[in-house]
Motif scaffolding. Structure first.
Motif, PDB file in Angstrom:
ATOM      1  N   GLU A 144      48.323  40.133  39.665  1.00  0.00           N
ATOM      2  CA  GLU A 144      49.346  40.262  38.629  1.00  0.00           C
ATOM      3  C   GLU A 144      50.514  39.322  38.933  1.00  0.00           C
ATOM      4  O   GLU A 144      50.813  39.018  40.097  1.00  0.00           O
ATOM      5  CB  GLU A 144      49.863  41.697  38.562  1.00  0.00           C
ATOM      6  CG  GLU A 144      48.818  42.711  38.148  1.00  0.00           C
ATOM      7  CD  GLU A 144      48.373  42.529  36.708  1.00  0.00           C
ATOM      8  OE1 GLU A 144      49.239  42.451  35.817  1.00  0.00           O
ATOM      9  OE2 GLU A 144      47.152  42.440  36.486  1.00  0.00           O
ATOM     10  N   ALA A 145      51.189  38.864  37.890  1.00  0.00           N
ATOM     11  CA  ALA A 145      52.368  38.020  38.071  1.00  0.00           C
ATOM     12  C   ALA A 145      53.401  38.761  38.921  1.00  0.00           C
ATOM     13  O   ALA A 145      53.674  39.943  38.693  1.00  0.00           O
ATOM     14  CB  ALA A 145      52.964  37.657  36.717  1.00  0.00           C
ATOM     15  N   GLY A 146      53.949  38.072  39.924  1.00  0.00           N
ATOM     16  CA  GLY A 146      54.967  38.653  40.783  1.00  0.00           C
ATOM     17  C   GLY A 146      54.434  39.377  42.001  1.00  0.00           C
ATOM     18  O   GLY A 146      55.205  39.882  42.814  1.00  0.00           O
ATOM     19  N   GLU A 147      53.108  39.439  42.161  1.00  0.00           N
ATOM     20  CA  GLU A 147      52.517  40.113  43.313  1.00  0.00           C
ATOM     21  C   GLU A 147      52.366  39.166  44.503  1.00  0.00           C
ATOM     22  O   GLU A 147      52.265  37.952  44.354  1.00  0.00           O
ATOM     23  CB  GLU A 147      51.131  40.654  42.976  1.00  0.00           C
ATOM     24  CG  GLU A 147      51.095  41.955  42.231  1.00  0.00           C
ATOM     25  CD  GLU A 147      49.692  42.542  42.195  1.00  0.00           C
ATOM     26  OE1 GLU A 147      49.546  43.720  42.558  1.00  0.00           O
ATOM     27  OE2 GLU A 147      48.746  41.827  41.804  1.00  0.00           O
ATOM     28  N   ILE A 148      52.303  39.790  45.696  1.00  0.00           N
ATOM     29  CA  ILE A 148      51.800  39.127  46.897  1.00  0.00           C
ATOM     30  C   ILE A 148      50.518  39.862  47.256  1.00  0.00           C
ATOM     31  O   ILE A 148      50.541  41.049  47.584  1.00  0.00           O
ATOM     32  CB  ILE A 148      52.786  39.196  48.067  1.00  0.00           C
ATOM     33  CG1 ILE A 148      54.113  38.515  47.717  1.00  0.00           C
ATOM     34  CG2 ILE A 148      52.181  38.554  49.322  1.00  0.00           C
ATOM     35  CD1 ILE A 148      55.184  38.671  48.792  1.00  0.00           C
ATOM     36  N   VAL A 149      49.389  39.173  47.154  1.00  0.00           N
ATOM     37  CA  VAL A 149      48.088  39.786  47.413  1.00  0.00           C
ATOM     38  C   VAL A 149      47.445  39.103  48.613  1.00  0.00           C
ATOM     39  O   VAL A 149      47.377  37.868  48.680  1.00  0.00           O
ATOM     40  CB  VAL A 149      47.165  39.674  46.183  1.00  0.00           C
ATOM     41  CG1 VAL A 149      45.764  40.214  46.502  1.00  0.00           C
ATOM     42  CG2 VAL A 149      47.765  40.440  45.007  1.00  0.00           C
ATOM     43  N   GLY A 150      46.984  39.906  49.566  1.00  0.00           N
ATOM     44  CA  GLY A 150      46.307  39.381  50.739  1.00  0.00           C
ATOM     45  C   GLY A 150      44.804  39.421  50.550  1.00  0.00           C
ATOM     46  O   GLY A 150      44.264  40.407  50.044  1.00  0.00           O
ATOM     47  N   LEU A 151      44.133  38.360  50.957  1.00  0.00           N
ATOM     48  CA  LEU A 151      42.671  38.288  50.935  1.00  0.00           C
ATOM     49  C   LEU A 151      42.209  38.272  52.384  1.00  0.00           C
ATOM     50  O   LEU A 151      42.458  37.311  53.118  1.00  0.00           O
ATOM     51  CB  LEU A 151      42.221  37.018  50.207  1.00  0.00           C
ATOM     52  CG  LEU A 151      40.715  36.780  50.073  1.00  0.00           C
ATOM     53  CD1 LEU A 151      40.060  37.896  49.268  1.00  0.00           C
ATOM     54  CD2 LEU A 151      40.458  35.425  49.414  1.00  0.00           C
ATOM     55  N   ILE A 152      41.561  39.368  52.816  1.00  0.00           N
ATOM     56  CA  ILE A 152      41.219  39.514  54.224  1.00  0.00           C
ATOM     57  C   ILE A 152      39.735  39.863  54.378  1.00  0.00           C
ATOM     58  O   ILE A 152      39.046  40.155  53.412  1.00  0.00           O
ATOM     59  CB  ILE A 152      42.091  40.580  54.921  1.00  0.00           C
ATOM     60  CG1 ILE A 152      41.737  41.988  54.410  1.00  0.00           C
ATOM     61  CG2 ILE A 152      43.574  40.294  54.724  1.00  0.00           C
ATOM     62  CD1 ILE A 152      42.385  43.103  55.234  1.00  0.00           C
ATOM     63  N   GLY A 153      39.295  39.864  55.634  1.00  0.00           N
ATOM     64  CA  GLY A 153      37.919  40.225  55.957  1.00  0.00           C
ATOM     65  C   GLY A 153      37.545  39.628  57.297  1.00  0.00           C
ATOM     66  O   GLY A 153      38.201  38.703  57.784  1.00  0.00           O
ATOM     67  N   PRO A 154      36.495  40.154  57.927  1.00  0.00           N
ATOM     68  CA  PRO A 154      36.063  39.618  59.223  1.00  0.00           C
ATOM     69  C   PRO A 154      35.568  38.186  59.078  1.00  0.00           C
ATOM     70  O   PRO A 154      35.355  37.684  57.963  1.00  0.00           O
ATOM     71  CB  PRO A 154      34.943  40.573  59.643  1.00  0.00           C
ATOM     72  CG  PRO A 154      34.463  41.191  58.369  1.00  0.00           C
ATOM     73  CD  PRO A 154      35.652  41.265  57.464  1.00  0.00           C
ATOM     74  N   ASN A 155      35.381  37.506  60.205  1.00  0.00           N
ATOM     75  CA  ASN A 155      34.851  36.148  60.174  1.00  0.00           C
ATOM     76  C   ASN A 155      33.520  36.106  59.434  1.00  0.00           C
ATOM     77  O   ASN A 155      32.665  36.971  59.611  1.00  0.00           O
ATOM     78  CB  ASN A 155      34.661  35.619  61.599  1.00  0.00           C
ATOM     79  CG  ASN A 155      35.978  35.362  62.298  1.00  0.00           C
ATOM     80  OD1 ASN A 155      36.995  35.093  61.645  1.00  0.00           O
ATOM     81  ND2 ASN A 155      35.987  35.433  63.609  1.00  0.00           N
ATOM     82  N   GLY A 156      33.357  35.095  58.575  1.00  0.00           N
ATOM     83  CA  GLY A 156      32.128  34.961  57.807  1.00  0.00           C
ATOM     84  C   GLY A 156      32.076  35.807  56.558  1.00  0.00           C
ATOM     85  O   GLY A 156      31.035  35.893  55.904  1.00  0.00           O
ATOM     86  N   ALA A 157      33.208  36.420  56.195  1.00  0.00           N
ATOM     87  CA  ALA A 157      33.221  37.326  55.040  1.00  0.00           C
ATOM     88  C   ALA A 157      33.152  36.589  53.709  1.00  0.00           C
ATOM     89  O   ALA A 157      32.809  37.185  52.685  1.00  0.00           O
ATOM     90  CB  ALA A 157      34.465  38.206  55.073  1.00  0.00           C
ATOM     91  N   GLY A 158      33.506  35.305  53.681  1.00  0.00           N
ATOM     92  CA  GLY A 158      33.516  34.546  52.434  1.00  0.00           C
ATOM     93  C   GLY A 158      34.898  34.250  51.893  1.00  0.00           C
ATOM     94  O   GLY A 158      35.029  33.712  50.790  1.00  0.00           O
TER      95      GLY A 158
END
Length: 249
Positions: free
Chosen positions: A27-41
């Motif tokens: 959404e506009a105005g958000e800070i979103v983290g994209l996480i996951g273990p190594n090799g997650a994509g």
């Protein structure tokens, strides 16, 4: 308002499915983290959104318009800019000249681009380093110049690729302050990061990938308590032990 929407996105490399039917939005105005273990994509998904790779299936919408399959330059022109995990500095340039390369996207006159670049340098804490050759910068400063060059293109959304990697605790805190400042000034942020403490402190939401699939999406505390997320990071036995402890508490 939904700024970025990813629908059933799939990316393959030969027989490897690196990103498998992923759905999420920002959404506009958000800070979103994209996480996951190594090799997650994570990096592959990031690169498809940014235009480095085209998807095999699915859709990427930015401000309601498809950007799937567009090259990075055209996506940047649309208002979606990225940084790189390893800073892409131009060794023959100063800080000012490096930021100008981004400013020229919207300023035809070099003088105007230089004025804009100087303002952005001050915005990211490099105002006193404008005439310094980029190879002389510290790691933290190189991370900031990556952000500055992206900002110079006038994005409505920033894709930040591990901007905290290689920074000490004080430098991490300074970068997180900058990310919050950018959001407060109207720039939406999606970033890939391994520093969980930082992710928890700055993100409004977290999206978690494992083996190319989305396994969680939500508020930081809820996501990090999700048994599937714990299992992805720690394995089945530690996850089961944590779940048992939670049940006994």
């Amino acid at each position: 308002m939904t700024l970025l929407q990813v629908k059933q996105l799939t990316k393959r490399f030969g027989g490897l499915v690196a990103v498998d039917k992923v759905d999420f939005h920002v959404e506009a105005g958000e800070i979103v983290g994209l996480i996951g273990p190594n090799g997650a994509g994570k990096t592959t998904l990031f690169n498809v959104i940014a235009g480095a790779f085209g998807p095999e299936e699915g859709e990427v919408l930015f401000e309601g318009r498809s950007i799937a399959g567009l090259d990075s330059a055209r996506i940047c022109q649309r208002g979606l800019a990225r940084t790189f995990q390893i800073p892409q500095v131009f060794s023959s340039m100063t800080v000012r000249d490096t930021i100008v390369t981004g400013s020229l996207l919207h300023h035809r006159a070099v003088a105007d681009a230089q004025v804009a670049a100087e303002a952005i340098a001050r915005r990211v804490g490099l105002g006193a380093r404008l005439d310094v050759p980029t190879p002389s910068l510290t790691t933290a400063e190189k991370k900031r110049i990556e952000v500055a060059r992206a900002l110079a293109t006038g994005p409505r959304m920033l894709l930040l690729d591990e901007v905290l990697a290689g920074l000490n605790a004080s430098e991490v805190a300074g970068m997180l302050d900058l990310i919050r400042q950018l959001r407060d000034e109207g720039t939406t942020v999606l970033f890939v990061e391994h520093n969980m403490e930082a992710v928890m402190s700055v993100c409004d939401r977290i999206v978690v990938l494992d083996l190319g699939r989305k396994i969680a999406d939500g508020a930081p505390l809820a996501v990090m308590a999700d048994p599937g997320v714990i299992r992805a990071y720690l394995g089945d036995a530690p996850a089961a032990a944590l779940e048992t402890e939670a049940a006994d508490a």
